[in-house]
Design a protein around this motif. Structure first.
Motif, mmCIF file in Angstrom:
data_model
loop_
_atom_site.group_PDB
_atom_site.id
_atom_site.type_symbol
_atom_site.label_atom_id
_atom_site.label_comp_id
_atom_site.label_asym_id
_atom_site.label_seq_id
_atom_site.Cartn_x
_atom_site.Cartn_y
_atom_site.Cartn_z
ATOM 1 N N TYR A 160 -2.396 -2.756 1.284
ATOM 2 C CA TYR A 160 -2.147 -1.472 0.607
ATOM 3 C C TYR A 160 -1.442 -0.537 1.573
ATOM 4 O O TYR A 160 -1.772 -0.492 2.751
ATOM 5 C CB TYR A 160 -3.475 -0.830 0.187
ATOM 6 N N THR A 161 -0.503 0.210 1.056
ATOM 7 C CA THR A 161 0.183 1.169 1.920
ATOM 8 C C THR A 161 -0.104 2.601 1.478
ATOM 9 O O THR A 161 0.399 3.546 2.074
ATOM 10 C CB THR A 161 1.713 0.950 1.885
ATOM 11 N N SER A 202 -1.021 -3.768 -4.611
ATOM 12 C CA SER A 202 -0.694 -3.084 -5.872
ATOM 13 C C SER A 202 0.704 -2.491 -5.763
ATOM 14 O O SER A 202 1.391 -2.674 -4.756
ATOM 15 C CB SER A 202 -1.717 -1.983 -6.169
ATOM 16 N N ASN A 203 1.093 -1.762 -6.784
ATOM 17 C CA ASN A 203 2.392 -1.097 -6.769
ATOM 18 C C ASN A 203 2.302 0.350 -6.285
ATOM 19 O O ASN A 203 3.275 1.088 -6.405
ATOM 20 C CB ASN A 203 2.972 -1.083 -8.185
ATOM 21 N N ALA A 204 1.142 0.749 -5.771
ATOM 22 C CA ALA A 204 0.990 2.159 -5.387
ATOM 23 C C ALA A 204 1.593 2.413 -4.008
ATOM 24 O O ALA A 204 1.268 1.709 -3.056
ATOM 25 C CB ALA A 204 -0.488 2.530 -5.387
ATOM 26 N N VAL A 205 2.463 3.391 -3.923
ATOM 27 C CA VAL A 205 2.977 3.800 -2.622
ATOM 28 C C VAL A 205 2.381 5.137 -2.195
ATOM 29 O O VAL A 205 2.521 5.555 -1.048
ATOM 30 C CB VAL A 205 4.523 3.887 -2.597
ATOM 31 N N LYS A 222 8.296 -7.283 -6.783
ATOM 32 C CA LYS A 222 8.885 -8.566 -6.380
ATOM 33 C C LYS A 222 8.944 -8.699 -4.857
ATOM 34 O O LYS A 222 8.761 -9.795 -4.318
ATOM 35 C CB LYS A 222 10.285 -8.719 -6.978
ATOM 36 N N ALA A 223 9.204 -7.598 -4.169
ATOM 37 C CA ALA A 223 9.229 -7.653 -2.699
ATOM 38 C C ALA A 223 7.841 -8.007 -2.171
ATOM 39 O O ALA A 223 7.704 -8.796 -1.228
ATOM 40 C CB ALA A 223 9.704 -6.315 -2.123
ATOM 41 N N SER A 224 6.806 -7.459 -2.778
ATOM 42 C CA SER A 224 5.440 -7.802 -2.353
ATOM 43 C C SER A 224 5.164 -9.273 -2.632
ATOM 44 O O SER A 224 4.658 -9.997 -1.774
ATOM 45 C CB SER A 224 4.403 -6.942 -3.096
ATOM 46 N N TRP A 230 -1.577 0.297 -10.773
ATOM 47 C CA TRP A 230 -2.601 -0.704 -10.460
ATOM 48 C C TRP A 230 -2.824 -1.677 -11.611
ATOM 49 O O TRP A 230 -3.700 -2.526 -11.518
ATOM 50 C CB TRP A 230 -3.912 0.024 -10.116
ATOM 51 N N SER A 231 -2.058 -1.554 -12.693
ATOM 52 C CA SER A 231 -2.283 -2.406 -13.858
ATOM 53 C C SER A 231 -1.118 -3.367 -14.076
ATOM 54 O O SER A 231 -0.009 -2.947 -14.445
ATOM 55 C CB SER A 231 -2.472 -1.553 -15.114
ATOM 56 N N TYR A 232 -1.366 -4.649 -13.856
ATOM 57 C CA TYR A 232 -0.331 -5.671 -14.088
ATOM 58 C C TYR A 232 0.018 -5.707 -15.568
ATOM 59 O O TYR A 232 1.183 -5.748 -15.961
ATOM 60 C CB TYR A 232 -0.874 -7.037 -13.656
#
Ligand SMILES: *[C@@H]1O[C@H](CO)[C@@H](O)[C@H](O)[C@H]1NC(C)=O
Ligand SMILES: *[C@@H]1O[C@H](CO)[C@@H](O)[C@H](O)[C@H]1NC(C)=O
Ligand SMILES: *[C@@H]1O[C@H](CO)[C@@H](O)[C@H](O)[C@H]1NC(C)=O
Ligand SMILES: *[C@@H]1O[C@H](CO)[C@@H](O)[C@H](O)[C@H]1NC(C)=O
Ligand SMILES: CC(=O)N[C@H]1CO[C@H](CO)[C@@H](O)[C@@H]1O
Length: 680
Positions: free
Chosen positions: A376-377, A418-421, A472-474, A502-504
């Protein structure tokens, strides 16, 4: 255009393979079809004549019978759910479901053409793991299932974790009481989610479960045992749709990390603090009970990874203490499962947030040990740049580290990302904690408003494309991954999903998660990513399980002392004289008798459960900062303990022997009842 050729089981090679496979399948298919027709005819005949014998007035219904032999299908086929209703299976990747009521442990299902069926070999390190977590289901979390918590925000003790949620529910009998948790298990994740996950091109699920799926003790308010029933449903649904499971033990008694998702927000009481040893002993029993269950032949090919402890904080416990515990946990699992490929699960250890380099060289020779990292970042310093400027960060941050760890350590998975930045999202940092990004968290400085980042219904195409690139990068850099998490529930207060990153599922439905995760391959431009094979022992092959003594000499169990507690000999400990607890298997509605197993793989693994020693004093398992009890035990028990541990160290056994403890409890003539909150 992504470079699929770098992937062993890539799109193009699998197309060629599939043509060949298709011809073989057509042949097999025709044969099976003929066999089925013969079988159905025979069954109809038997059924009709049996009915006829039983009652001449009732009409046999061969239609129902014919239907029940539809045991498998692919895209567009009609699936009968386990509750008897039907739906149309959608899987454009060649996945096939499989469920035969007369053979319910059949592992013929396959998630996609390019993922091995459950009865085929999954080549770890070569076949990519593409998974999602089923977070917030059997272990609740405020940000994943906010509606459960919102109901009790204004109570005298607001619900901030499952402990306080359970207390609030138990008090609220008019509102449904503690059975509201079971309603959540029934509705939050269902069979349809498993079908959708396979249809989304994913081949694994990571399922967090709590220790209270097995039992609770004393005044622990959690709903005991019920979630196990739903985990069993998950196993059968995963089996039906060809998904493999990474079982993640997410909570330990006393809490291994002090976070809300460990069951109780507050202090760490495992491997740390005065109850840190006793709680670890109890936890190792839960690891053993789970390992004994999942290593049974009926389950081992579905539950193939066992994460023995989620997110312990190594910097708090100390890495050597954590290593001692992991070695003991590994031994406990392998005692249950046996050693070598086909014997139970991979043992997955979390890196404790230290990073891969601290684990390089840990337990060389260990049989199928894997390292879990959560990437996580969003919980550190908040980003000030544009989203577009951040989409490639995972490539530089993870790609070569993961690549090297696969080569050095063995299997490494990103059990969560997740996708959270940024840390925006309702309860993402806990109930009423606020966010760093918008300055609502104590001590933070506002960077910007969270509102536009959470208003996903208004995101424009550019924003969605950026999240797509980030995802996709993750995926490409992490290689073997589990997105956290499949689903975020609606907030009742806001009427919508308030943590969209956070929801796929939400991303799939709204165009910011890839509908084919293979399209992530090549995003980071790594022309030669590690793609196996792993070393032989790392996959259960030659040499597996032979760990040199020099690698374990410095990490004995138990360790000599714990932080915030002192010498182990001065801390409360349990003794293995309790009755063993085993986990039940699933029950099937079919009249066919099936062997769901005894719950216990290794019949010679018979040590009792860790329970209190009569005459000794214990603190509350969740105590936090406190001094160990003094004296620990009454004088005659203390003398027996010293004699026993002297005898034990002479034989190299680290626990007090069963016989001695039994004699203590007999001599004292007292029941082994737990004691808590003894005065210090
Ligand atoms: C897997 O199970 C299916 C369905 O029973 C069967 O047709 C297939 O032969 C099995 N494959 C292997 C490798 O055992
Ligand atoms: C539940 O009810 C008991 C008894 O009234 C009370 O002491 C306790 O604080 C309540 N717990 C919560 C979480 O509201
Ligand atoms: C949230 O509520 C909306 C509107 O009722 C509904 O369509 C959607 O499925 C819900 N989402 C979840 C994750 O439950
Ligand atoms: C990844 O690892 C492989 C095999 O260990 C190595 O050949 C390759 O150069 C590495 N690639 C990168 C980009 O580090
Ligand atoms: C206070 C606390 O424990 N907060 C944690 C609750 O869970 C969320 C999501 O998993 C974490 O981000 C918080 O740190």
């Amino acid at each position: 255009m992504p470079d699929y050729s770098q992937q062993k089981h890539g799109l193009f090679s699998s197309v060629r393979k599939n043509r060949r496979r298709a011809r073989i399948f057509i042949g097999i298919g025709v044969f099976i079809l003929l066999a089925l027709i013969a079988l159905v005819t025979a069954l109809i005949y038997m059924f009709a004549s049996k009915k006829h014998q039983e009652s001449s007035s009732s009409n046999g219904d061969p239609g129902t019978l014919a239907h029940s032999v539809e045991v498998t299908g692919g895209d567009g086929s009609t699936v009968t759910r386990d509750d008897g209703t039907t739906f149309t299976y959608k899987n454009s990747f060649g996945g096939t479901w499989y469920y035969d009521a007369s053979d319910p442990f059949n592992n013929g299902a396959r998630a996609q053409s390019w993922s091995p069926a459950l009865n085929e070999t999954f080549n770890y390190g070569t076949d990519p793991i593409r998974g999602v977590n089923l977070g917030g289901w059997l272990v609740t979390e405020p940000f994943i299932a906010p509606a459960l918590f919102e109901k009790y925000l204004d109570s005298p003790t607001p619900a901030i974790d499952e402990w306080t949620l359970s207390e609030n529910m138990r008090n609220d009998t008019a509102g449904g009481g503690i059975s509201q948790l079971e309603d959540h298990y029934k509705t939050f994740i269902t069979e349809d989610d498993f079908a959708e996950i396979a249809g989304a091109g994913l081949n694994f699920v990571r399922i967090p479960i709590p220790y209270w799926a097995i039992e609770t003790r004393d005044d622990e308010p959690f709903l005991a045992k019920t979630s196990w029933t739903y985990f069993l449903k998950a196993v059968e649904w995963a089996r039906k749709y060809g998904l493999r499971i990474n079982l993640d033990l997410h909570t330990l008694p006393g809490s291994q990390n002090g976070w809300n998702h460990s069951g109780k927000d507050g202090s760490i009481n495992v491997l740390y603090g005065p109850m840190g040893y006793a709680n670890a002993q109890r936890s190792l029993d839960y690891i053993r009970i789970i390992a004994e269950f999942i290593s049974q032949p009926q389950y081992k090919d579905v539950i193939t990874i066992f994460g023995i402890t989620n997110e312990p904080q190594a910097s708090v416990d100390g890495i050597d203490v954590l290593k001692s515990y992991y070695l003991e946990g590994y031994n406990v699992v392998r005692t249950a499962s046996g050693v070598g490929e086909g014997k139970g699960p991979y043992v997955s250890i979390h890196d404790g947030f230290l990073g891969a380099s601290d684990w390089t060289g840990f337990l060389p020779g260990a049989d199928r040990l894997s390292l879990d990292m959560h990437k996580y970042t969003c919980f550190g310093p908040q980003p000030t740049g544009t989203l577009a400027s951040m989409v490639n960060v995972p490539c530089s941050a993870y790609a070569s580290m993961i690549n090297n760890t696969l080569a050095d350590f063995g299997l490494v998975t990103a059990g969560e990302f997740s996708n959270a930045v940024m840390d925006c999202g309702l309860y993402v940092n806990g109930v009423n904690v606020g966010s760093r990004y918008d300055g609502t968290m104590g001590g933070s400085t506002k960077i910007g408003s969270c509102d536009p980042w959470l208003d996903w219904a208004s995101w424009d195409d550019a924003t969605k494309q950026n999240y797509m690139k980030l995802a996709k990068a993750s995926m490409d850099s992490l290689q073997n991954w589990f997105f956290w998490t499949w689903k975020i529930g609606n907030s009742t207060v806001h009427g919508t999903v308030m943590s969209p990153h956070w929801s796929y599922q939400l991303g799939l439905e709204n165009g910011w998660m890839p509908t084919d995760p293979r399209t992530a391959v090549g995003t980071c431009g790594n022309k030669s990513p590690f793609d196996g094979p792993l070393k032989s022992y790392q996959t259960g092959g030659a040499g597996a399980g032979t760990i040199p003594a020099s690698a374990t000499a410095d990490i004995p169990w138990p360790p000599a002392s714990l932080s915030n507690a002192g010498a182990i000999t001065l801390l409360p400990s349990y003794t293995p004289t309790g009755s063993l607890v085993t986990l039940p298997g699933p029950t099937f509605t079919s009249s066919v008798t099936v062997d769901a197993g005894s719950g216990w793989t290794n019949p010679s693994d018979q040590a009792g459960m860790m329970v209190p020693i009569a005459g000794c004093t214990y603190l509350d398992p969740w105590v936090g900062d406190a001094n160990p009890p003094s004296p620990l035990c009454s004088a005659n028990v203390a003398a027996a303990k010293v004699a026993a541990s002297t005898a034990a160290s002479a034989t190299g056994v680290s626990t007090i022997s069963h016989a001695v403890e039994t004699s203590i409890s007999t001599v004292k003539g007292r029941a082994l009842t737990p004691k808590r909150n003894f005065s210090l």
